[in-house]
Design a protein around this motif. Structure first.
Motif, mmCIF file in Angstrom:
data_model
loop_
_atom_site.group_PDB
_atom_site.id
_atom_site.type_symbol
_atom_site.label_atom_id
_atom_site.label_comp_id
_atom_site.label_asym_id
_atom_site.label_seq_id
_atom_site.Cartn_x
_atom_site.Cartn_y
_atom_site.Cartn_z
ATOM 1 N N ARG A 196 0.881 -0.836 -0.073
ATOM 2 C CA ARG A 196 -0.221 0.800 0.065
ATOM 3 C C ARG A 196 0.594 1.017 -0.177
ATOM 4 O O ARG A 196 0.373 1.932 -0.774
ATOM 5 C CB ARG A 196 -0.960 0.232 0.952
ATOM 6 C CG ARG A 196 -1.327 1.207 1.541
ATOM 7 C CD ARG A 196 -2.530 1.378 2.762
ATOM 8 N NE ARG A 196 -2.894 2.388 2.944
ATOM 9 C CZ ARG A 196 -2.165 3.700 3.281
ATOM 10 N NH1 ARG A 196 -1.089 3.668 3.671
ATOM 11 N NH2 ARG A 196 -2.627 5.280 3.450
ATOM 12 N N TYR A 211 -5.549 4.995 -2.851
ATOM 13 C CA TYR A 211 -6.033 4.206 -3.319
ATOM 14 C C TYR A 211 -5.784 3.062 -4.153
ATOM 15 O O TYR A 211 -7.193 2.570 -4.036
ATOM 16 C CB TYR A 211 -7.796 5.505 -2.122
ATOM 17 C CG TYR A 211 -7.987 5.172 -1.069
ATOM 18 C CD1 TYR A 211 -8.375 4.960 -0.632
ATOM 19 C CD2 TYR A 211 -7.004 6.502 -1.160
ATOM 20 C CE1 TYR A 211 -8.372 5.591 1.020
ATOM 21 C CE2 TYR A 211 -6.786 7.369 0.304
ATOM 22 C CZ TYR A 211 -7.811 6.675 0.602
ATOM 23 O OH TYR A 211 -7.845 7.313 2.667
ATOM 24 N N PRO A 214 -4.864 -0.267 -2.846
ATOM 25 C CA PRO A 214 -5.586 -1.131 -1.942
ATOM 26 C C PRO A 214 -7.145 -1.424 -2.506
ATOM 27 O O PRO A 214 -7.736 -2.118 -2.420
ATOM 28 C CB PRO A 214 -6.537 0.501 -0.644
ATOM 29 C CG PRO A 214 -4.925 1.146 -0.453
ATOM 30 C CD PRO A 214 -4.307 0.794 -2.059
ATOM 31 N N THR A 215 -7.847 -0.091 -3.606
ATOM 32 C CA THR A 215 -9.154 -0.641 -4.313
ATOM 33 C C THR A 215 -9.137 -1.785 -5.091
ATOM 34 O O THR A 215 -9.668 -3.165 -5.116
ATOM 35 C CB THR A 215 -9.523 0.322 -5.060
ATOM 36 O OG1 THR A 215 -9.644 1.831 -4.433
ATOM 37 C CG2 THR A 215 -10.542 0.020 -5.550
ATOM 38 N N LYS A 218 -8.916 -5.107 -2.887
ATOM 39 C CA LYS A 218 -10.104 -5.199 -2.375
ATOM 40 C C LYS A 218 -11.126 -5.757 -2.937
ATOM 41 O O LYS A 218 -11.117 -6.999 -3.004
ATOM 42 C CB LYS A 218 -10.391 -3.899 -1.532
ATOM 43 C CG LYS A 218 -11.586 -4.356 -0.672
ATOM 44 C CD LYS A 218 -12.738 -2.610 0.034
ATOM 45 C CE LYS A 218 -14.064 -3.583 0.961
ATOM 46 N NZ LYS A 218 -13.712 -4.159 1.444
ATOM 47 N N GLU A 228 -12.558 -7.669 3.291
ATOM 48 C CA GLU A 228 -11.273 -6.845 3.544
ATOM 49 C C GLU A 228 -9.575 -7.751 3.072
ATOM 50 O O GLU A 228 -9.907 -9.074 2.681
ATOM 51 C CB GLU A 228 -11.176 -6.270 4.936
ATOM 52 C CG GLU A 228 -10.741 -5.554 5.872
ATOM 53 C CD GLU A 228 -10.521 -4.383 4.555
ATOM 54 O OE1 GLU A 228 -10.513 -4.278 3.654
ATOM 55 O OE2 GLU A 228 -10.705 -3.412 5.104
ATOM 56 N N ALA A 229 -9.203 -6.625 3.268
ATOM 57 C CA ALA A 229 -7.278 -6.877 2.380
ATOM 58 C C ALA A 229 -6.823 -6.056 3.415
ATOM 59 O O ALA A 229 -6.921 -5.353 3.710
ATOM 60 C CB ALA A 229 -7.730 -6.484 0.967
ATOM 61 N N SER A 244 -7.679 -2.311 4.210
ATOM 62 C CA SER A 244 -7.739 -1.366 2.724
ATOM 63 C C SER A 244 -7.748 0.174 2.804
ATOM 64 O O SER A 244 -7.438 0.492 1.695
ATOM 65 C CB SER A 244 -9.006 -2.126 1.391
ATOM 66 O OG SER A 244 -10.063 -1.817 1.720
ATOM 67 N N SER A 245 -8.620 0.142 3.985
ATOM 68 C CA SER A 245 -9.270 1.898 3.630
ATOM 69 C C SER A 245 -9.483 2.239 4.822
ATOM 70 O O SER A 245 -10.148 2.891 5.121
ATOM 71 C CB SER A 245 -10.756 2.590 2.521
ATOM 72 O OG SER A 245 -11.740 1.702 3.426
#
Length: 361
Positions: A196, A211, A214-215, A218, A228-229, A244-245
């Motif tokens: 990330r 983002y 992560p997007t 995910k 979730e990741a 991820s967020s």
């Protein structure tokens, strides 16, 4: 409902020029909320498309071409007494200012943005577009309750070459939302080997480019049945950093609550900060430090993620290198549930706000 593009009519903009900010509120095209609810799908889409457009914002600029932009996520909550209050907008405004400075653009004054966030909620509330409190939300600790999601974001002036923004806009829009994670999906998390953020990078800034990875991760994880990741550090792939967020917490066997320490690879979450304050107020020992994936898998009894959208959401298990490890009995843990109930109770006005987090208008 989650996130939608059903933007509310009142939009705030601020433009930096000649060493100062010029603010204005724009009332986008709308009917009454009751009239809009009766529109056909095509009519509603046409209206919302118009509302989600500000002609003065240029198409080609440093934000759209290179991701040189940042944003915030704040929330306003319907209160049990019938009012609406915004959760810690001062913290969102300060972080927005810090993010803009981190991207070497003129930073908006935090107090100015805080007042704009609150004023925007007020104006849209007066038009009848915001949700009202429902007592049935209390039955599941407000997990599916409605709220107002407020999105301030920066937007650069025209530009097509590599450059930084010296005359940005700050725009603030809002929309009604409900739960963030998909209902019915098991709260399993996949520990990814993707990265990330890296040391010396922009991981601490709430900027657009953070983002992308992560997007992607995910969405791939969701296809495999994960909610979730989870990301490890870039240098050693050993220490847990974030979801991820969202930020992440662990309850260890000795009762200690641990969350990864802040640094240039971890976002300083406002919900994270609030949960730490709540836990300490409850007498819980809280540690902000590095925590390895091995320690978590061997010693954690509860795991949860935090964020404006996620709130406090428990994770039942981690899958790491193909092996699943379940925390506790796979259900929400005692401390996680207590923190979740307390935070939501304060936000929706059923518990005392002794910290002074909720701002009214």
């Amino acid at each position: 409902m989650a996130f939608t593009l059903s933007m509310h009519p009142w939009v705030y903009t601020a433009k930096f020029k000649d060493d100062s900010w010029t603010e204005k509120f724009i009332e986008q095209e709308h009917l009454t909320s009751q009239e809009e609810s009766k529109l056909s799908a095509i009519e509603r889409e046409e209206l919302l498309t118009k509302r989600n457009n500000i002609p003065e914002l240029p198409l080609v600029n440093f934000t759209t071409q290179y991701g040189m932009g940042c944003f915030e996520g704040a929330k306003a909550y319907p209160q049990k007494d019938g009012s609406l209050k915004v959760f810690r907008p001062d913290e969102n405004a300060k972080r927005m200012s810090n993010s803009m400075a981190g991207l070497l653009m003129p930073a908006i004054d935090p107090k100015m943005l805080e007042l704009a966030i609150i004023e925007g909620v007020k104006r849209n509330s007066e038009l009848g577009f915001l949700p009202t409190y429902k007592s049935e939300w209390e039955d599941n600790n407000f997990l599916t309750a409605d709220a107002v999601y407020i999105r301030p974001f920066s937007y650069a002036e025209p530009g097509i070459g590599l450059g930084i923004s010296v005359a940005p806009w700050v725009v603030c829009v809002s929309t009604n939302v409900s739960g963030y994670f998909k209902e019915g999906m098991r709260s399993r998390a996949l520990v990814t080997d993707k990265v990330r953020a890296t040391k010396g990078g922009t991981g601490w800034i709430k900027c657009d480019s953070n983002y992308v990875i992560p997007t992607l991760v995910k969405k791939r994880a969701e296809k495999d049945g994960f909610m979730e990741a989870i990301f490890l550090d870039a240098a050693e792939q050993k220490y847990i950093e974030e979801g991820s967020s969202c930020n992440i917490f662990f309850v260890l066997k000795n009762g200690t609550l641990v969350t990864p320490e802040l640094g240039d690879t971890i976002l300083p979450g406002i919900t994270r900060k609030s949960v730490i304050e709540l836990a300490k107020d409850m007498g819980i020992n809280v540690e902000e430090r590095k925590i390895s994936i091995d320690e978590v898998l061997s010693d954690a009894t509860e795991t949860f993620v935090t964020g404006t959208a996620a709130g406090v959401t428990y994770l039942e298990s981690f899958t790491y290198k193909g092996k699943e490890t379940v925390f506790g009995d796979g259900n929400i843990g005692e401390l996680t549930l207590k923190l979740q109930k307390t935070l939501k109770g304060i936000q929706y006005g059923v518990l005392e706000d002794k910290f002074g987090w909720m701002k009214s208008f």
